[in-house]
Design an enzyme around this catalytic site. Structure first.
Site, short mmCIF file in Angstrom:
data_model
loop_
_atom_site.label_atom_id
_atom_site.label_comp_id
_atom_site.label_asym_id
_atom_site.label_seq_id
_atom_site.Cartn_x
_atom_site.Cartn_y
_atom_site.Cartn_z
N GLY A 1 -0.40 4.54 0.08
CA GLY A 1 -1.05 5.75 0.58
C GLY A 1 -0.10 6.44 1.54
O GLY A 1 1.07 6.07 1.66
N GLY B 1 0.83 -1.21 0.00
CA GLY B 1 0.00 0.00 0.00
C GLY B 1 0.87 1.25 0.00
O GLY B 1 1.80 1.37 0.79
N HIS C 1 10.23 37.45 0.02
CA HIS C 1 11.43 36.92 -0.63
C HIS C 1 12.60 36.96 0.35
O HIS C 1 12.74 37.93 1.08
CB HIS C 1 11.76 37.78 -1.86
CG HIS C 1 13.06 37.41 -2.51
ND1 HIS C 1 13.18 36.33 -3.35
CD2 HIS C 1 14.30 37.97 -2.41
CE1 HIS C 1 14.44 36.26 -3.77
NE2 HIS C 1 15.15 37.23 -3.20
#
Length: 464
Positions: A182, A180, A443
């Site tokens: 996920g 799996g 920034h």
């Protein structure tokens, strides 16, 4: 003796239940919480929090190996798995204790025991001392979920693990199979792979992280493979043959069945709701595939009975449960509550690189009939990402070409789980591309890529 009576009784003290209880108490309700195991539930004790602590250790270990890139020296690198696990457990314990303090501060009555609903408006609490009945004008089911087990792939705690075993590993796997891909599967794959386990991930769907945007999944897969993981998509594990210290896994894909040897298997094939033993069916509660059926306000259809969090269905996320807890407490207290919009709930996966998303994928937006404008911006074009030494990643935004509505946002790369919230707020406020373009992003930050991705959707990217 008459049963103690409360305005609101919450069954389960996970991130849905304890938040519902606190909000109810803040609004002046008398509140009781019944919990059978740990305050804070799976999330704090066996899920979100301890896994993040483990993953942080793996992330630091990974960075130490890159010390030379940063002009630093780190020699004789190693780790102590027991100490890594001990740190994770200490983090969980600290937070679980904090929940007890919060409930006490808000004058919530806490009953430790197993709850059931023998008749409407009544909760029976079974403890070592016997059974106590309490009555509530409103009852909130917040019993959560547990790992799904598939026939033949059951965990034994020795060779085959659930997430619980993987959080307190008794050994370091050498050859690991994760079933799996996920969030749970890929996070454990990322952790053990970084610490040196030879890791194979098997996914039955056509790509890893199948709920994510296809482009993001493909980018993440490329990074996982670069880190040494083996990824098998469209593949099923049909059988596990166990012998001392070894598991032979039968792997089936379109070409047929092959076998491979592993010393450890982690099964992460989904969850099932904790609906048994509560007496819900007798009360007339509708249950669909182990989940309680509710309306947009988490009402079960039985007067005064609500269900929130994992037991009430997807998305199975702690923050969704908490928000539902607040909404239900406000409803019970007679306030005006807003239903949750699933499209404004973000998903975050803490593998390396991190993955985060909100709203519709490009594919789903098109399937829903939208004409879309899609923007992308790579980490390599961002000054902060380069300065951090994290140039691998991308931000993707999906807009409705007609209205400019932000339909979805999808990211892969360093710290994207912290950045996604900007787009979550945008979705909640029904933001358009114009609003986002007019927003001044600071920034140098990774968040500038969010701005650039929006600009790119409209052919206006500045740094690409």
């Amino acid at each position: 003796m008459a049963a103690k009576s409360f305005d609101m009784i919450v069954i389960g003290a996970g991130p849905g239940g304890y938040v519902a209880a606190i909000r109810g108490a803040q609004l002046g309700l008398s509140v009781a919480v019944v919990e059978r195991e740990h305050l804070g539930g799976i999330c704090l004790n066996w899920g979100c929090i301890p896994t993040k602590a483990l993953l942080r250790s793996a992330e630091v270990f990974h960075l130490l190996h890159r010390a030379k890139e940063f002009g630093l020296k780190a020699e004789g690198l190693g780790y102590d798995l027991d100490a890594v696990v001990a740190r994770s457990r200490a983090v969980a314990k600290q937070l679980s204790g904090g929940i007890g303090h919060l409930l006490k501060k808000n004058k919530v009555t806490v009953l430790m025991g197993e709850a059931s609903l023998p008749r409407p408006g009544v909760v029976a609490v079974k403890t070592g001392a016997g059974v106590e009945e309490i009555s509530g004008k409103a009852i909130v089911l917040a019993t959560g979920a547990r790992a799904r087990t598939l026939p033949g792939l059951e965990a034994d705690g020795d060779l085959v693990w659930t997430y619980k075993h993987a959080l307190v590993p008794k050994r370091m796997p050498k050859k690991l199979l994760v079933i799996g891909s996920g969030a749970i599967g890929i996070e454990f794959a990322s952790f053990f792979n970084t610490l040196g386990a030879e890791t194979t991930v098997v996914e039955v769907m056509d790509r890893v992280l199948p709920v994510e945007d296809a482009e993001i999944s493909a980018f993440a897969k490329k990074q996982f493979v670069k880190q040494g993981m083996k990824i098998l998509e469209k593949t099923t594990v049909t059988q596990l043959d166990r012998s001392p210290g070894k598991v032979v896994a039968h792997l089936q894909d379109a070409k047929g069945t092959t076998t491979a040897d592993f010393d450890t298997v982690i099964s992460a094939v989904g969850i099932v709701g904790n609906v048994e033993g509560l007496g819900l069916e007798a009360l007339g509660v509708k249950i669909d595939r182990t989940h309680v059926v509710v309306d947009e306000f988490c009402r079960t259809g039985v007067p005064g009975l609500y269900a929130i969090g994992d037991i009430a269905g997807a998305p199975w996320l702690a923050h969704k449960a908490s928000h539902e807890g607040v909404m239900v407490a406000e409803l019970i207290a007679g306030k005006h509550a807003h239903p949750i919009k699933p499209g404004t709930i973000a998903g975050c996966t803490y593998c390396t690189p991190q993955v985060a998303s909100v709203g519709l994928t490009e594919e789903k937006a098109k399937a829903a009939g939208y004409t879309v404008k899609v923007g992308r911006f790579p980490f390599i074009g961002n000054g902060k990402a380069i300065a951090l030494g994290e140039p691998e990643g991308m931000v993707k935004t999906v807009f409705d070409a007609k209205t400019g509505e932000l339909l979805g946002a999808h990211m892969v790369g360093a710290e994207v789980t912290e950045m996604i919230q900007g787009y979550v707020i945008g979705r909640t406020l029904e933001t358009t591309e114009e609003d986002l373009m007019h927003t001044v992003f600071p920034h140098p930050t990774l968040s500038e890529m969010m701005h650039e991705s929006v600009l790119d959707a409209y052919g206006r990217a500045l740094h690409m």
